[in-house]
Design a protein around this motif. Structure first.
Motif, PDB file in Angstrom:
ATOM      1  N   PHE A  27      45.550  29.749  46.118  1.00 17.85           N
ATOM      2  CA  PHE A  27      44.382  29.637  46.950  1.00 17.85           C
ATOM      3  C   PHE A  27      43.473  29.318  46.548  1.00 17.85           C
ATOM      4  CE2 PHE A  27      46.652  33.833  46.393  1.00 17.85           C
ATOM      5  CZ  PHE A  27      47.675  33.710  47.865  1.00 17.85           C
ATOM      6  N   THR A  28      43.124  28.448  47.637  1.00 18.24           N
ATOM      7  CA  THR A  28      41.599  27.681  47.623  1.00 18.24           C
ATOM      8  C   THR A  28      40.304  28.029  47.738  1.00 18.24           C
ATOM      9  OG1 THR A  28      42.037  26.785  49.591  1.00 18.24           O
ATOM     10  CG2 THR A  28      43.423  25.430  48.907  1.00 18.24           C
ATOM     11  N   HIS A  64      41.155  31.864  52.738  1.00 22.23           N
ATOM     12  CA  HIS A  64      43.043  30.958  52.088  1.00 22.23           C
ATOM     13  C   HIS A  64      43.463  32.623  52.102  1.00 22.23           C
ATOM     14  CE1 HIS A  64      46.078  28.874  49.769  1.00 22.23           C
ATOM     15  NE2 HIS A  64      46.694  29.262  51.095  1.00 22.23           N
ATOM     16  N   LEU A  65      43.277  33.137  51.274  1.00 20.92           N
ATOM     17  CA  LEU A  65      43.881  34.314  50.436  1.00 20.92           C
ATOM     18  C   LEU A  65      43.643  35.564  51.727  1.00 20.92           C
ATOM     19  CD1 LEU A  65      44.569  36.590  48.500  1.00 20.92           C
ATOM     20  CD2 LEU A  65      42.244  36.989  47.785  1.00 20.92           C
ATOM     21  N   ARG A 125      46.111  34.178  54.022  1.00 27.18           N
ATOM     22  CA  ARG A 125      47.911  34.695  53.706  1.00 27.18           C
ATOM     23  C   ARG A 125      48.124  35.991  53.717  1.00 27.18           C
ATOM     24  NH1 ARG A 125      50.694  30.545  50.840  1.00 27.18           N
ATOM     25  NH2 ARG A 125      52.847  31.275  50.156  1.00 27.18           N
ATOM     26  N   THR A 152      51.133  30.801  43.921  1.00 24.19           N
ATOM     27  CA  THR A 152      50.261  30.374  45.218  1.00 24.19           C
ATOM     28  C   THR A 152      48.825  30.353  44.423  1.00 24.19           C
ATOM     29  OG1 THR A 152      51.185  31.397  46.981  1.00 24.19           O
ATOM     30  CG2 THR A 152      48.843  30.622  47.068  1.00 24.19           C
ATOM     31  N   ARG A 172      52.045  35.652  48.010  1.00 20.01           N
ATOM     32  CA  ARG A 172      51.347  35.980  46.826  1.00 20.01           C
ATOM     33  C   ARG A 172      51.983  35.066  45.903  1.00 20.01           C
ATOM     34  NH1 ARG A 172      48.321  40.942  45.627  1.00 20.01           N
ATOM     35  NH2 ARG A 172      48.248  39.783  43.876  1.00 20.01           N
TER      36      ARG A 172
END
Length: 145
Positions: free
Chosen positions: A102-103, A107-108, A111, A100, A97
């Motif tokens: 996140f989009t 995405h989160l 990941r 980053t 994390r």
């Protein structure tokens, strides 16, 4: 995301976790896990491990919930103490994390799941989280063969 570091004397450490996608809280959805979802995670861990469990917690609001306390008090296989799982979040904050943007939620979650799978069976990392609490296992771990 909710997670439990699981230790059983004589066996490899493991990580049990549950992701949760929250609905929009402005439309009546929850922003966090309900105490019942944490209760269900504890029950699942108890069934998978086949014995008593001792979750080690921080001061999350559900830890103080009277219904959770009643659940804990009603089950002799459950004892609560300090949380080595907090170390897992520390590892994630410094790795997957870190830095980053996140989009979106997917995405989160992708990941986090990927990162958790990478450490799920890494006993060295999971054991380090236990050591950070000052706790130890009373039975030696089996050595890899």
């Amino acid at each position: 995301m909710a997670a439990l570091c699981c230790y059983k004397p004589g066996e490899r450490s493991r990580l049990d976790y549950r992701p949760k996608r929250h609905t929009d809280h402005k439309s009546g959805g929850r922003m966090s896990f309900a105490w019942t979802e944490y209760r269900d995670l504890l029950i699942a861990a108890h069934q998978q491990l086949g014995g008593p469990i001792v979750p080690y917690w921080d001061n999350l609001n559900f830890h103080k919930d009277r219904r959770m306390r009643a659940f804990i008090d009603a089950h002799d296989w459950l004892t609560v103490d300090l949380n080595p799982g907090e170390g897992i979040w520390s590892v994630l904050r410094r790795t997957s994390r870190a830095n980053t943007a996140f989009t979106d939620r997917d995405h989160l979650i992708r990941r986090l799941r990927h990162s958790l799978r990478q450490i799920q069976y890494r006993s060295d990392i999971i054991d380090g989280c236990l050591t950070a609490t000052g706790l130890t296992l009373t039975t030696p771990r089996p050595q890899p063969q």
